[in-house]
Every structure is written in structure tokens, then in C-alpha cells.
Scaffold this motif. Structure first.
Motif, PDB file in Angstrom:
ATOM      1  N   THR A  18       0.812  -1.214   0.000  1.00 22.63           N
ATOM      2  CA  THR A  18       0.000   0.000   0.000  1.00 22.63           C
ATOM      3  C   THR A  18       0.850   1.271   0.000  1.00 22.63           C
ATOM      4  O   THR A  18       0.302   2.362  -0.119  1.00 22.63           O
ATOM      5  CB  THR A  18      -0.923   0.012   1.225  1.00 22.63           C
ATOM      6  OG1 THR A  18      -0.137  -0.122   2.417  1.00 22.63           O
ATOM      7  CG2 THR A  18      -1.924  -1.133   1.149  1.00 22.63           C
ATOM      8  N   LYS A  19       2.170   1.140   0.128  1.00 22.46           N
ATOM      9  CA  LYS A  19       3.038   2.311   0.143  1.00 22.46           C
ATOM     10  C   LYS A  19       3.508   2.717  -1.250  1.00 22.46           C
ATOM     11  O   LYS A  19       4.313   3.631  -1.382  1.00 22.46           O
ATOM     12  CB  LYS A  19       4.254   2.052   1.035  1.00 22.46           C
ATOM     13  CG  LYS A  19       3.896   1.849   2.504  1.00 22.46           C
ATOM     14  CD  LYS A  19       5.135   1.636   3.355  1.00 22.46           C
ATOM     15  CE  LYS A  19       4.769   1.428   4.826  1.00 22.46           C
ATOM     16  NZ  LYS A  19       5.967   1.199   5.674  1.00 22.46           N
ATOM     17  N   GLN A  20       3.058   2.008  -2.261  1.00 22.81           N
ATOM     18  CA  GLN A  20       3.438   2.331  -3.636  1.00 22.81           C
ATOM     19  C   GLN A  20       2.174   2.468  -4.483  1.00 22.81           C
ATOM     20  O   GLN A  20       1.077   2.068  -4.077  1.00 22.81           O
ATOM     21  CB  GLN A  20       4.369   1.259  -4.213  1.00 22.81           C
ATOM     22  CG  GLN A  20       3.864  -0.162  -4.097  1.00 22.81           C
ATOM     23  CD  GLN A  20       2.912  -0.545  -5.210  1.00 22.81           C
ATOM     24  OE1 GLN A  20       3.160  -0.223  -6.376  1.00 22.81           O
ATOM     25  NE2 GLN A  20       1.829  -1.230  -4.883  1.00 22.81           N
ATOM     26  N   TYR A  46      -2.692  -5.448  -6.371  1.00 24.32           N
ATOM     27  CA  TYR A  46      -2.422  -6.785  -5.834  1.00 24.32           C
ATOM     28  C   TYR A  46      -2.487  -7.821  -6.944  1.00 24.32           C
ATOM     29  O   TYR A  46      -1.666  -8.755  -6.985  1.00 24.32           O
ATOM     30  CB  TYR A  46      -3.429  -7.118  -4.738  1.00 24.32           C
ATOM     31  CG  TYR A  46      -3.066  -8.361  -3.958  1.00 24.32           C
ATOM     32  CD1 TYR A  46      -2.339  -8.270  -2.777  1.00 24.32           C
ATOM     33  CD2 TYR A  46      -3.439  -9.625  -4.402  1.00 24.32           C
ATOM     34  CE1 TYR A  46      -1.994  -9.407  -2.060  1.00 24.32           C
ATOM     35  CE2 TYR A  46      -3.098 -10.763  -3.690  1.00 24.32           C
ATOM     36  CZ  TYR A  46      -2.370 -10.650  -2.530  1.00 24.32           C
ATOM     37  OH  TYR A  46      -2.018 -11.775  -1.833  1.00 24.32           O
ATOM     38  N   SER A  47      -3.408  -7.663  -7.858  1.00 17.69           N
ATOM     39  CA  SER A  47      -3.516  -8.609  -8.972  1.00 17.69           C
ATOM     40  C   SER A  47      -2.279  -8.566  -9.863  1.00 17.69           C
ATOM     41  O   SER A  47      -1.842  -9.601 -10.378  1.00 17.69           O
ATOM     42  CB  SER A  47      -4.766  -8.300  -9.797  1.00 17.69           C
ATOM     43  OG  SER A  47      -5.940  -8.522  -9.042  1.00 17.69           O
ATOM     44  N   ASP A  48      -1.710  -7.374 -10.060  1.00 21.01           N
ATOM     45  CA  ASP A  48      -0.486  -7.258 -10.862  1.00 21.01           C
ATOM     46  C   ASP A  48       0.652  -8.055 -10.232  1.00 21.01           C
ATOM     47  O   ASP A  48       1.377  -8.786 -10.916  1.00 21.01           O
ATOM     48  CB  ASP A  48      -0.069  -5.785 -10.995  1.00 21.01           C
ATOM     49  CG  ASP A  48      -1.074  -4.975 -11.792  1.00 21.01           C
ATOM     50  OD1 ASP A  48      -1.784  -5.583 -12.619  1.00 21.01           O
ATOM     51  OD2 ASP A  48      -1.155  -3.752 -11.579  1.00 21.01           O
ATOM     52  N   ILE A  49       0.816  -7.914  -8.919  1.00 19.68           N
ATOM     53  CA  ILE A  49       1.899  -8.620  -8.229  1.00 19.68           C
ATOM     54  C   ILE A  49       1.618 -10.125  -8.197  1.00 19.68           C
ATOM     55  O   ILE A  49       2.545 -10.941  -8.314  1.00 19.68           O
ATOM     56  CB  ILE A  49       2.085  -8.049  -6.814  1.00 19.68           C
ATOM     57  CG1 ILE A  49       2.474  -6.573  -6.897  1.00 19.68           C
ATOM     58  CG2 ILE A  49       3.132  -8.834  -6.043  1.00 19.68           C
ATOM     59  CD1 ILE A  49       2.675  -5.894  -5.573  1.00 19.68           C
ATOM     60  N   ALA A  66      -8.497  -1.690   1.730  1.00 23.61           N
ATOM     61  CA  ALA A  66      -7.163  -1.160   1.447  1.00 23.61           C
ATOM     62  C   ALA A  66      -6.740  -1.477   0.015  1.00 23.61           C
ATOM     63  O   ALA A  66      -6.142  -0.634  -0.670  1.00 23.61           O
ATOM     64  CB  ALA A  66      -6.150  -1.747   2.431  1.00 23.61           C
ATOM     65  N   MET A  67      -7.058  -2.680  -0.468  1.00 27.87           N
ATOM     66  CA  MET A  67      -6.690  -3.057  -1.834  1.00 27.87           C
ATOM     67  C   MET A  67      -7.547  -2.315  -2.857  1.00 27.87           C
ATOM     68  O   MET A  67      -7.073  -1.974  -3.944  1.00 27.87           O
ATOM     69  CB  MET A  67      -6.830  -4.563  -2.023  1.00 27.87           C
ATOM     70  CG  MET A  67      -5.874  -5.398  -1.182  1.00 27.87           C
ATOM     71  SD  MET A  67      -4.134  -5.058  -1.517  1.00 27.87           S
ATOM     72  CE  MET A  67      -3.663  -4.226   0.005  1.00 27.87           C
ATOM     73  N   ALA A 105      -5.670   5.600 -11.249  1.00 31.05           N
ATOM     74  CA  ALA A 105      -5.674   7.056 -11.448  1.00 31.05           C
ATOM     75  C   ALA A 105      -4.309   7.546 -11.916  1.00 31.05           C
ATOM     76  O   ALA A 105      -4.211   8.399 -12.800  1.00 31.05           O
ATOM     77  CB  ALA A 105      -6.085   7.754 -10.154  1.00 31.05           C
ATOM     78  N   LYS A 106      -3.249   6.994 -11.332  1.00 32.97           N
ATOM     79  CA  LYS A 106      -1.906   7.400 -11.743  1.00 32.97           C
ATOM     80  C   LYS A 106      -1.620   6.980 -13.173  1.00 32.97           C
ATOM     81  O   LYS A 106      -1.004   7.735 -13.949  1.00 32.97           O
ATOM     82  CB  LYS A 106      -0.876   6.789 -10.795  1.00 32.97           C
ATOM     83  CG  LYS A 106       0.547   7.232 -11.080  1.00 32.97           C
ATOM     84  CD  LYS A 106       1.507   6.670 -10.056  1.00 32.97           C
ATOM     85  CE  LYS A 106       2.940   7.138 -10.355  1.00 32.97           C
ATOM     86  NZ  LYS A 106       3.896   6.606  -9.364  1.00 32.97           N
ATOM     87  N   ARG A 107      -2.070   5.791 -13.540  1.00 37.98           N
ATOM     88  CA  ARG A 107      -1.856   5.335 -14.914  1.00 37.98           C
ATOM     89  C   ARG A 107      -2.641   6.189 -15.902  1.00 37.98           C
ATOM     90  O   ARG A 107      -2.145   6.515 -16.981  1.00 37.98           O
ATOM     91  CB  ARG A 107      -2.271   3.872 -15.040  1.00 37.98           C
ATOM     92  CG  ARG A 107      -1.352   2.910 -14.310  1.00 37.98           C
ATOM     93  CD  ARG A 107      -1.855   1.484 -14.393  1.00 37.98           C
ATOM     94  NE  ARG A 107      -0.999   0.567 -13.632  1.00 37.98           N
ATOM     95  CZ  ARG A 107      -1.263  -0.719 -13.442  1.00 37.98           C
ATOM     96  NH1 ARG A 107      -2.366  -1.250 -13.970  1.00 37.98           N
ATOM     97  NH2 ARG A 107      -0.439  -1.474 -12.739  1.00 37.98           N
TER      98      ARG A 107
END
Length: 372
Positions: free
Chosen positions: A224-226, A231-234, A308-309, A318-320
Motif C-alpha cells: 500500500t506504500k506504492q 495486488y492482482s499485478d503482483i 485497502a486493496m 488514477a496514476k496510470r
């Protein structure tokens, strides 16, 4: 380095990947279809329970019998009045199984079989199995399976988390259902060796699943710090990173089991090898499949439901989206700079030392009056 090793290294480094998590609905659909087929096979055909579970008698002839299996089945059916199971063993002897008979019937059938097979009755070995012994075996098997499942859930819940424990339990049930369904469809006999094989495949299936879960747990620390990955990507990266390892371990485990099944059971005619090798072969393949296509995608589905996820996913998306929108103005500025490269050169030199090199630069290459 081999091509497979090179592929594994690239998958582990994240240079290439396959979207297992994104296509999880396809894998769920395939698994549901296979599971339904297995359940239908169990309901329609049922399991061919061995004599150890039903009770009955087993007659074994001497070696190098000239009588064929079909002829021996005919003799056994006529002598017992019911269908018998006859197998030809590797040493040439015949194993004749007749379920549901008692001691008196066994003695009578032995005499008739010896007469039909032209044997001395003393040379025809007979073993009587009571149904109560088979029932005890079945009850112990169910108890062992239940204890194993409970211990697995407790261990995974402590070592990882409860969501991973649930996903692993679903994968194990998936593997057992498929394996028993294959037994029903193929018609192989279920013996104590089959039970041993089923309990063995649970360990293999759990091993592959835990390997992926361990990688996933390591990579999701402080997730959650990045704002780069959901979670699905990881989870998808964890599957790809351990994919070649799972394939290698599964293939290495399947090769000797395939030898037992197709060579030992098929050519040598060893019934016990058939019982245990089929469950191992199907179970190992199903376990490798479930660890990649069922367990980890299910964990990702459960984790993505956490608040949280969900918040992390919104931030990442949003960043993408912001990065995608920001690319167009940057491209426009780059195109503008490239389109007017002469503007700076055409600008007049302004008084100041910083403009002097530009003025001298524009005079370079011109023939001077002195050289003319």
C-alpha cells in the motif's frame, strides 16, 4: 543456457509475462466444466471399488498360465454366478477377484475354477477378505483426509493468511474431485493403493501452491506504500516468476509416474501399479494446474475485495490514467520543437556575453574578405 532456462529467467525478471490473473474467468470456467464432468462420472458410473472394500475372495493361479483372460473370466463368472475381475500379472499368472462371497462359497468356487483351469486345487491360492476390513480402511482414509485438510488450513492461515488457506483448500478439493472422477470414467479399480496415491498427490499439489504463495507474500510487503502495481499485478508476477519452476518439478515428477502407469501397468500387467500410478499421474497434473490457474487467481479475487486493496487499485489506475493523459502534451511539445528548429537561429543577437558564441557560430563557414 537452454531456451526454457532463458524463458524462466526473463519471466522471473519481469521482462515478459502472461496475464493469468486477467484471464481468470476462463480458467474458472474450464475448471468448473471439468469438475462437473467428474461429478457426473461419479454419479452415473460410480467408483469400481476393489475387493478390499467390498469383501470377497482373490484366487491366484501358478505362473505361465496358457488360459486367456477372457476365458478365465468366463470360468469365474460361471462358477460364482456373478461378474469377476481377472488380471494377468507380469509373471504370467492370473489374479481372479470375486466380490461378495463368504468362506463356503469360496471353497466351492475354488474347486470349480481348478477343474476348469486344469489345475490341482492346492496350487490355486485363495485369499478371503471380509467386508468389515474394507470398511475400516475406508473410514481411516476419510479420517486421514479430513485431518490433513484441517491441518493444511490451520498452517496456511498462520504462515500466510486465511484467504490463502481458503484458496489452497479449494484447489485441493478440485484436485481430489477430478482424480476420483477420472477413476469413475476410466473404470479403474479403487484399492488401498489408490487411497495412498490420493493422499500423496495432496502433498504435491500443496507444494506447488505454497511456492507461488511464498513469492506472493514476499512481493506484497508494504504494497500500500506504492502506486505502481495492484495486488492482482503482483500476483500475476508471482505466477510468472515461478512458472518454469512449477513446470520443471511437475514434469520431473510425472516422468517416473508415467513409467509406472504405461509401462508397469500397461505392458507388465501389474494391477497394483495401475491403482497407485493413475491417481498419482492425474493428481500431479491437476495439482500443477490448480496452483497456477485456481489458487492464486482466487487469492487475488479475495484480496481485491479488501478496502485497502480497493483504495490502492483506485490510486494505481488514477496514476496510470494521469500518465496516459500527460503523454499527449509532451508529444505535442516535442513535435513543436522539432517542427521549428530554425527559429532560434534566425533570432537576432541581443547585447550580452551569452549571445556572442551564437553570433560567432552563425558566421562560421563564410568566406572572409581577406581570403578572397
Amino acid at each position: 543456457m537452454s531456451k526454457l532456462g532463458n524463458l524462466g529467467s526473463r519471466l522471473h525478471r519481469g521482462e515478459i509475462s502472461y496475464d493469468f490473473i486477467g484471464k481468470r474467468k476462463i480458467w474458472y470456467g474450464i475448471s468448473i466444466l471439468i469438475t462437473i464432468t467428474a461429478i457426473v462420472g461419479l454419479a452415473v458410473r460410480g467408483l469400481n471399488m476393489g475387493i478390499e472394500f467390498q469383501g470377497g475372495a482373490v484366487f491366484t493361479t501358478p505362473t505361465k498360465m496358457s488360459t486367456s483372460v477372457a476365458k478365465a473370466e468366463e470360468y469365474a463368472d460361471n462358477a460364482s454366478g456373478q461378474q469377476a475381475v481377472v488380471q494377468k500379472l507380469g509373471n504370467g499368472s492370473l489374479r481372479i477377484q470375486i466380490a461378495g462371497i463368504d468362506t463356503d462359497q469360496s471353497d466351492r468356487i475354488k474347486q470349480e475354477l481348478a477343474k476348469d483351469l486344469n489345475l490341482d486345487p492346492d496350487k490355486l491360492a485363495a485369499d478371503l477378505v471380509g467386508p468389515s476390513w474394507g470398511e475400516q480402511i475406508a473410514n481411516k482414509a476419510w479420517e486421514g483426509l479430513a485431518i490433513f485438510m484441517v491441518l493444511v488450513v490451520i498452517y496456511l492461515a498462520i504462515a500466510f493468511e486465511w484467504r490463502m488457506a481458503i484458496a489452497a483448500l479449494v484447489a485441493l478439493i478440485h484436485d481430489i474431485t477430478i482424480t476420483t472422477g477420472i477413476y469413475a470414467l476410466v473404470g479403474f479399480e479403487v484399492t488401498p493403493g489408490t487411497v495412498i496415491g490420493l493422499l500423496t498427490i495432496l502433498g504435491y499439489s500443496l507444494y506447488d501452491t505454497v511456492v507461488v504463495f511464498d513469492s506472493l507474500k514476499e512481493q506484497t510487503k508494504d504494497i500500500t506504500k506504492q502506486t505502481r502495481f495492484t495486488y492482482s499485478d503482483i500476483a500475476n508476477r508471482s505466477i510468472n516468476g515461478t512458472l518454469v519452476r512449477s513446470i520443471n518439478t511437475t514434469v520431473v515428477a510425472l516422468l517416473p509416474v508415467a513409467g509406472l502407469l504405461f509401462i508397469g501397468g500397461g505392458f507388465l500387467g501389474a494391477g497394483t501399479l495401475n491403482d497407485i500410478s493413475l491417481s498419482l499421474f492425474v493428481g500431479l497434473a491437476a495439482g500443477a494446474y490448480s496452483s497456477i490457474f485456481i489458487a492464486t487467481p482466487l487469492v487475488a479475487d479475495l484480496k481485491e475485495r479488501e478496502p485497502a486493496m480497493k483504495a490502492l487499485r483506485k490510486r494505481v489506475l488514477a496514476k496510470r490514467a494521469q500518465a496516459t493523459v500527460g503523454e499527449e502534451p509532451a508529444e505535442a511539445r516535442t513535435a513543436g520543437d522539432d517542427a521549428d528548429p530554425a527559429d532560434d537561429d534566425a533570432a537576432p543577437a541581443v547585447v550580452g556575453p551569452r549571445n556572442q558564441p551564437a553570433s560567432r557560430g552563425r558566421g562560421r563557414g563564410r568566406p572572409s574578405g581577406k581570403r578572397r
